[in-house]
Scaffold this motif. Structure first.
Motif, short mmCIF file in Angstrom:
data_model
loop_
_atom_site.label_atom_id
_atom_site.label_comp_id
_atom_site.label_asym_id
_atom_site.label_seq_id
_atom_site.Cartn_x
_atom_site.Cartn_y
_atom_site.Cartn_z
N ARG A 1 0.84 -1.21 0.00
CA ARG A 1 0.00 0.00 0.00
C ARG A 1 0.87 1.26 0.00
NH1 ARG A 1 -1.84 -3.12 4.12
NH2 ARG A 1 -1.09 -1.62 5.66
N GLY A 2 2.12 1.11 -0.44
CA GLY A 2 3.01 2.26 -0.47
C GLY A 2 3.76 2.50 0.81
N GLY A 3 3.72 1.56 1.72
CA GLY A 3 4.41 1.70 3.00
C GLY A 3 5.26 0.47 3.30
N THR A 4 5.80 0.43 4.50
CA THR A 4 6.65 -0.68 4.95
C THR A 4 6.12 -1.20 6.27
OG1 THR A 4 8.63 0.18 3.84
CG2 THR A 4 8.97 -1.34 5.69
N SER A 5 5.87 -2.50 6.33
CA SER A 5 5.43 -3.13 7.57
C SER A 5 6.62 -3.78 8.26
CB SER A 5 4.35 -4.18 7.29
OG SER A 5 4.87 -5.24 6.50
N LEU A 6 6.43 -4.12 9.52
CA LEU A 6 7.49 -4.75 10.32
C LEU A 6 6.93 -6.04 10.93
CD1 LEU A 6 8.82 -1.55 12.12
CD2 LEU A 6 9.85 -2.70 10.15
N LEU B 1 18.54 -5.08 24.56
CA LEU B 1 18.27 -4.62 23.19
C LEU B 1 16.76 -4.51 22.98
CD1 LEU B 1 20.88 -6.73 21.19
CD2 LEU B 1 21.11 -4.37 21.99
N ALA B 2 16.20 -3.39 23.34
CA ALA B 2 14.77 -3.14 23.14
C ALA B 2 14.58 -2.36 21.84
CB ALA B 2 14.20 -2.36 24.31
N LEU B 3 13.49 -2.65 21.13
CA LEU B 3 13.20 -2.01 19.85
C LEU B 3 11.89 -1.24 19.96
CD1 LEU B 3 14.06 -4.98 17.47
CD2 LEU B 3 15.43 -2.91 17.81
N ARG B 4 11.87 -0.03 19.41
CA ARG B 4 10.68 0.80 19.41
C ARG B 4 10.44 1.36 18.02
NH1 ARG B 4 10.66 -1.52 23.43
NH2 ARG B 4 10.58 -0.76 25.59
N ARG B 5 9.25 1.14 17.50
CA ARG B 5 8.91 1.75 16.21
C ARG B 5 8.54 3.21 16.44
NH1 ARG B 5 5.40 -0.61 11.13
NH2 ARG B 5 5.78 1.17 9.77
N THR B 6 9.07 4.09 15.61
CA THR B 6 8.76 5.51 15.69
C THR B 6 8.07 5.95 14.40
OG1 THR B 6 10.93 6.17 14.83
CG2 THR B 6 10.74 5.91 17.21
N ARG B 7 7.64 7.21 14.37
CA ARG B 7 6.90 7.71 13.21
C ARG B 7 7.81 7.76 11.98
NH1 ARG B 7 2.22 10.48 12.76
NH2 ARG B 7 2.16 10.84 15.01
N GLY B 8 7.39 7.09 10.92
CA GLY B 8 8.14 7.10 9.68
C GLY B 8 7.68 8.20 8.76
N THR B 9 8.31 8.29 7.59
CA THR B 9 7.92 9.27 6.59
C THR B 9 7.77 8.57 5.26
OG1 THR B 9 10.25 9.80 6.13
CG2 THR B 9 9.12 11.17 7.76
N ALA C 1 10.97 -2.67 0.31
CA ALA C 1 10.76 -2.06 1.63
C ALA C 1 11.84 -1.04 1.93
CB ALA C 1 10.73 -3.14 2.71
N ARG C 2 11.53 -0.12 2.86
CA ARG C 2 12.50 0.91 3.26
C ARG C 2 12.51 0.99 4.79
NH1 ARG C 2 11.22 6.41 1.29
NH2 ARG C 2 13.41 6.80 1.82
N LEU C 3 13.70 0.94 5.37
CA LEU C 3 13.85 0.94 6.83
C LEU C 3 14.97 1.87 7.24
CD1 LEU C 3 13.27 -0.27 9.68
CD2 LEU C 3 14.97 -2.04 9.12
#
Length: 252
Positions: free
Chosen positions: A19-24, A33-41, A72-74
């Motif tokens: 849909r034009g985005g990237t999922s995780l 090692l904790a991971l946090r998703r933040t607001r993408g662009t 995908a873009r990360l």
């Protein structure tokens, strides 16, 4: 945690969501090692690595694994500097980073500085394996000692493969017990901050980057295939970051 130190792994998989985005679909971190998703662009997903504990300490083994699938873009970074410290467990600490990017995928690996504190012993390996049309921006910064202290022993290896071909395999050891000459004019020249940036873009195949000096203590060189490498040394972390940011901007 074991008698020989802490074992911790963070895993990220980035996938084109159609849909034009990237999922995780995979975003897993344990221990320190904790991971946090933040607001993408736009189509880019952004993830922050958050250190939940001190370290790595002697005997610890941390691993970060990030895979970017086709299209995908990360953008992956860290919330704070990583400080290698001496620990109660014997032996060196290890920090391994494993990056894979499929055709049409894009990854920005932009962690904060790694600081080698006095008395620590750390071996870092970063391996990036890219498909032929993948894109990558990778930044590494290493600071030898905190303010006013001598560094620990720090060894780092950086390996880049593009389309199944190894285009870079370099290793640097600094601090007590490192091979002689590491602080001499041919290596660090008395500086206490060292860093590199790798940029991989398919466009570099037809328009390779020209080798050039980027001011005192920094240079950019083309690598085989669609890649370029910037290396820099500086008196401190602030000036190192400034040089590397300017280099990243100049490479687009």
């Amino acid at each position: 945690m074991t008698a020989s130190g802490v074992r911790a792994t963070a895993r990220i998989v980035a996938r084109d969501d159609g849909r034009g985005g990237t999922s995780l679909p995979v975003l897993e971190g344990d221990g320190p090692l904790a991971l946090r998703r933040t607001r993408g662009t736009g189509s880019e997903a952004r993830v922050m690595l958050v250190g939940a504990m001190s370290g790595p300490l002697g005997g610890d083994h941390f691993t970060v694994e990030a895979g970017v699938e086709a299209g995908a873009r990360l953008r992956l970074g860290s919330a704070a500097a990583t400080i290698a410290l001496p620990g109660q467990a014997k032996g060196e600490a290890r920090y391994d980073v494993r990056l894979t990017v499929a055709d049409g995928g894009e990854l920005h690996w932009l962690p904060e500085q790694l600081i080698s504190a006095h008395g620590s012993e750390l071996y870092v390996t970063t391996r990036a394996d890219l498909a032929a049309t993948a894109r990558l921006v990778l930044r590494e910064e290493q600071v030898l000692g905190r303010a006013g202290e001598e560094p620990g022993r720090l060894s780092s290896r950086l390996v880049l493969r593009v389309g199944g071909r190894t285009v870079l395999d370099q290793e640097l050891s600094c601090g007590p017990g490192a091979p002689g000459g590491w602080d001499g004019p041919a290596v660090l020249g008395g500086h206490r901050a060292v860093g590199q940036v790798i940029v991989v873009r398919p466009e570099f195949v037809d328009e390779p980057v020209a080798a050039r000096v980027l001011g005192e203590g920094a240079a950019v060189v083309p690598l085989a295939g669609p890649a370029a490498l910037v290396t820099a040394v500086a008196p401190d972390a602030l000036r190192l970051r400034r040089v590397l940011e300017e280099a990243m901007t100049s490479l687009g």
